[in-house]
Write an enzyme that holds these catalytic residues in place. Sequence first.
Site, PDB file in Angstrom:
ATOM      1  N   ARG A 199       9.904  -2.896 -10.914  1.00  0.00           N
ATOM      2  CA  ARG A 199       9.892  -2.190 -12.190  1.00  0.00           C
ATOM      3  C   ARG A 199      10.707  -3.085 -12.966  1.00  0.00           C
ATOM      4  O   ARG A 199      10.370  -3.275 -14.570  1.00  0.00           O
ATOM      5  CB  ARG A 199      10.323  -0.746 -12.223  1.00  0.00           C
ATOM      6  CG  ARG A 199       9.199   0.164 -11.620  1.00  0.00           C
ATOM      7  CD  ARG A 199       9.887   1.618 -11.055  1.00  0.00           C
ATOM      8  NE  ARG A 199       8.834   2.576 -10.555  1.00  0.00           N
ATOM      9  CZ  ARG A 199       9.327   3.733 -10.145  1.00  0.00           C
ATOM     10  NH1 ARG A 199      10.566   3.880 -10.036  1.00  0.00           N
ATOM     11  NH2 ARG A 199       8.159   4.514  -9.729  1.00  0.00           N
ATOM     12  N   GLU A 216       3.262   1.006 -11.173  1.00  0.00           N
ATOM     13  CA  GLU A 216       4.699   1.385 -10.867  1.00  0.00           C
ATOM     14  C   GLU A 216       5.362   2.640 -11.610  1.00  0.00           C
ATOM     15  O   GLU A 216       6.563   2.647 -12.158  1.00  0.00           O
ATOM     16  CB  GLU A 216       5.252   0.060 -11.407  1.00  0.00           C
ATOM     17  CG  GLU A 216       4.661  -1.323 -10.696  1.00  0.00           C
ATOM     18  CD  GLU A 216       5.409  -1.807  -9.615  1.00  0.00           C
ATOM     19  OE1 GLU A 216       6.595  -1.412  -9.373  1.00  0.00           O
ATOM     20  OE2 GLU A 216       5.056  -2.928  -9.491  1.00  0.00           O
ATOM     21  N   THR A 253      -3.376  -3.769  -5.761  1.00  0.00           N
ATOM     22  CA  THR A 253      -3.196  -5.266  -6.099  1.00  0.00           C
ATOM     23  C   THR A 253      -3.330  -6.247  -4.774  1.00  0.00           C
ATOM     24  O   THR A 253      -2.479  -6.058  -4.131  1.00  0.00           O
ATOM     25  CB  THR A 253      -2.148  -5.584  -6.926  1.00  0.00           C
ATOM     26  OG1 THR A 253      -2.188  -4.527  -8.097  1.00  0.00           O
ATOM     27  CG2 THR A 253      -2.102  -6.902  -7.510  1.00  0.00           C
ATOM     28  N   LEU A 309       9.944  -0.506  -5.372  1.00  0.00           N
ATOM     29  CA  LEU A 309       9.600  -0.054  -6.702  1.00  0.00           C
ATOM     30  C   LEU A 309      10.712  -0.488  -8.038  1.00  0.00           C
ATOM     31  O   LEU A 309      10.392  -0.997  -8.980  1.00  0.00           O
ATOM     32  CB  LEU A 309       8.928   1.012  -6.746  1.00  0.00           C
ATOM     33  CG  LEU A 309       7.765   1.563  -6.031  1.00  0.00           C
ATOM     34  CD1 LEU A 309       7.346   2.757  -6.361  1.00  0.00           C
ATOM     35  CD2 LEU A 309       6.749   0.522  -6.427  1.00  0.00           C
ATOM     36  N   TRP A 365      -6.346   1.577  -5.064  1.00  0.00           N
ATOM     37  CA  TRP A 365      -5.708   0.587  -6.297  1.00  0.00           C
ATOM     38  C   TRP A 365      -4.729  -0.306  -5.744  1.00  0.00           C
ATOM     39  O   TRP A 365      -3.508  -0.332  -6.387  1.00  0.00           O
ATOM     40  CB  TRP A 365      -4.756   1.570  -7.267  1.00  0.00           C
ATOM     41  CG  TRP A 365      -5.592   2.446  -8.050  1.00  0.00           C
ATOM     42  CD1 TRP A 365      -5.685   4.064  -8.029  1.00  0.00           C
ATOM     43  CD2 TRP A 365      -6.653   2.263  -8.960  1.00  0.00           C
ATOM     44  NE1 TRP A 365      -6.601   4.567  -8.897  1.00  0.00           N
ATOM     45  CE2 TRP A 365      -7.419   3.350  -9.535  1.00  0.00           C
ATOM     46  CE3 TRP A 365      -7.245   1.005  -9.348  1.00  0.00           C
ATOM     47  CZ2 TRP A 365      -8.514   3.432 -10.310  1.00  0.00           C
ATOM     48  CZ3 TRP A 365      -8.541   1.023 -10.192  1.00  0.00           C
ATOM     49  CH2 TRP A 365      -8.925   2.185 -10.822  1.00  0.00           C
ATOM     50  N   GLY A 416       0.739  -1.197   0.043  1.00  0.00           N
ATOM     51  CA  GLY A 416       0.104   0.075   0.033  1.00  0.00           C
ATOM     52  C   GLY A 416       0.832   1.220   0.015  1.00  0.00           C
ATOM     53  O   GLY A 416       1.267   1.685   1.239  1.00  0.00           O
ATOM     54  N   LEU A 417       1.151   1.794  -1.267  1.00  0.00           N
ATOM     55  CA  LEU A 417       1.718   3.082  -1.310  1.00  0.00           C
ATOM     56  C   LEU A 417       0.806   4.209  -1.568  1.00  0.00           C
ATOM     57  O   LEU A 417       0.771   5.156  -1.145  1.00  0.00           O
ATOM     58  CB  LEU A 417       2.932   3.170  -2.419  1.00  0.00           C
ATOM     59  CG  LEU A 417       3.658   4.375  -2.344  1.00  0.00           C
ATOM     60  CD1 LEU A 417       4.461   4.707  -1.207  1.00  0.00           C
ATOM     61  CD2 LEU A 417       4.916   4.046  -3.397  1.00  0.00           C
ATOM     62  N   THR A 471       4.106   6.073 -14.029  1.00  0.00           N
ATOM     63  CA  THR A 471       3.281   6.177 -15.335  1.00  0.00           C
ATOM     64  C   THR A 471       4.314   6.275 -16.334  1.00  0.00           C
ATOM     65  O   THR A 471       5.528   6.604 -16.026  1.00  0.00           O
ATOM     66  CB  THR A 471       2.420   7.271 -15.439  1.00  0.00           C
ATOM     67  OG1 THR A 471       3.318   8.505 -15.347  1.00  0.00           O
ATOM     68  CG2 THR A 471       1.444   7.326 -14.140  1.00  0.00           C
ATOM     69  N   SER A 477      12.796   1.950  -3.531  1.00  0.00           N
ATOM     70  CA  SER A 477      13.520   0.929  -3.859  1.00  0.00           C
ATOM     71  C   SER A 477      13.013  -0.597  -3.933  1.00  0.00           C
ATOM     72  O   SER A 477      13.364  -1.272  -4.912  1.00  0.00           O
ATOM     73  CB  SER A 477      14.967   0.827  -2.550  1.00  0.00           C
ATOM     74  OG  SER A 477      14.028   0.334  -1.431  1.00  0.00           O
TER      75      SER A 477
END
Length: 409
Positions: free
Chosen positions: A268, A388, A188, A264, A186, A154-155, A390, A262
């Site tokens: 990514r 992650e 997941t 992410l 949002w 949750g970010l 845009t 970090s």
Amino acid sequence: MGKFENGVSTLDDFKVSSKTDQFQGHDYYAVDDLLTDEHKIARDAVRAWVKQSVSPIIEDCANRSLCPTHLFKELGEIGAYGPSIPAKYGGGGMDDIAYGIIMQELERGDSGIRSMASVQGSLVMYPIYRFASEEQKMKWLPKLGSGELIGCFGLTEPDHGSNPAGMVTNIKDDGDCYILNGAKMWITNSPVADIAVVWAKDEEGKIRGMVVESDSKGFSAPEIHGKWSLRASVTGELVFEDVRVPKENVFPEIKGLKGPLSCLTKARYGISWGAIGAAMDCYDSALRYSQERVQFGKPIGAFQLTQKKLAEMITEITKAQLLCWRLGSLMNNGKATPAQVSMAKRNNVNMALEIAREARQIHGGMGITNEYPIMRHMMNLETVLTYEGTHDIHLLITGMDVTGFNAFK
Ligand code: TGC
Ligand code: FAD
């Protein structure tokens, strides 16, 4: 092959020997030669699992907006969660190229399946592995690695997406606990998660990370409905109303946005490989269709405009593979920068989305149906382009890296 309606030729008459046949279709530059036996074994095992467990059900799941949660444990069994986290902590103990290639094979099946593995491995296991105490690691990681427990990350908040530094979710010291209030958006897997890795501001305004158990009083995770994208993945909110978080669940050392960022970077990187899988699936389907579909007395693959589309697709896939392989080598040596990861995520996701759009055109009307995987990949990739970080945020990260000017401040 039979005669066409005009009776003059067969499909084989139009075919010249194809170089791609000898490179398994989409390994045009023999990238396989750059992989170790361990990479190939991991790739082949995950590819076989996707074929057996994902492909037969995924169109139906996407059609009905159902998340195949029965696959979560199987994903643990095939080693999809945290492939590059040490085995002692429930990971696969492999390198970052193995991690990437596993994500590629999962996303060949569906971006939602890859998402499940990205979140569990890179956004839940990874921060616990990097930032939690040894006791907390041993408490959570083996069960997350096996899929016995499901996690979420949750970010993002309703009013703070691209700019997570503005978050308002907060913790207040209350003796042996922190009291957590706020909301995330949002997320997941939040409706099915056992635990959430949550990022919130402390009383000094510093961002802190913590593990929050979903059965805590004041915790809820309503599902978000109505998605046209990632329909085989469940997405929800996280709502915290005076949730008591034991102090030992808060990561002791890490403070500030670099904690979540970090994680992410790791996720990514996996996405940049994953997108290649979705692109390959669209390309394979379009190539096959172009060889079988006949118009104007010829397979459509014999027309120059179709060849242009296919030639550009395989060129872009090949460039993306090489980008990822090099990035993976840098990751393995601890030399990759977050900006390099941003470039690969942005380029490869956009590449996959453009390939999906071109592949849809090659399939004509059939391309809009679920007889083929194209529209599902295309719709999924619209999310992957946004989450992650845009497409434009990653462009600005590259812009900042090369100019030295920060467009965000
Ligand atoms: P800024 O001042 O630039 O940086 C703050 C601190 O963080 C460090 N840093 C990083 N560290 C590791 N990895 C990265 N990628 C990093 N980027 C920055 C930086 O060095 C600094 O450290 P320090 O020691 O000086 O404190 O931060 P900013 O507030 O200006 O923001 C920059 C920006 C816009 C690039 C960042 O906020 C950003 O990336 N925004 C995009 C948000 C985002 O990607 N959200 C994703 C949410 S999670 C998700 O989407 C999961 S989808 C799950 C699925 O797969 O299903
Ligand atoms: P915004 O930030 O409001 O952006 C809207 C538009 O404005 C975008 O085009 C953006 O590029 C543009 N924009 C914003 N700032 C700038 C700027 N400075 N310059 C130029 N353009 C700008 N988050 C989690 O924390 N955990 C999850 O598990 C998770 N899973 C997700 C699953 C799905 C299906 C989706 C759709 C999202 C998920 N996210 C998750 C959230 C995702 O990371 C955010 O949607 C994303 O970061 C963008 O935030 P936003 O949607 O609020 O868009």
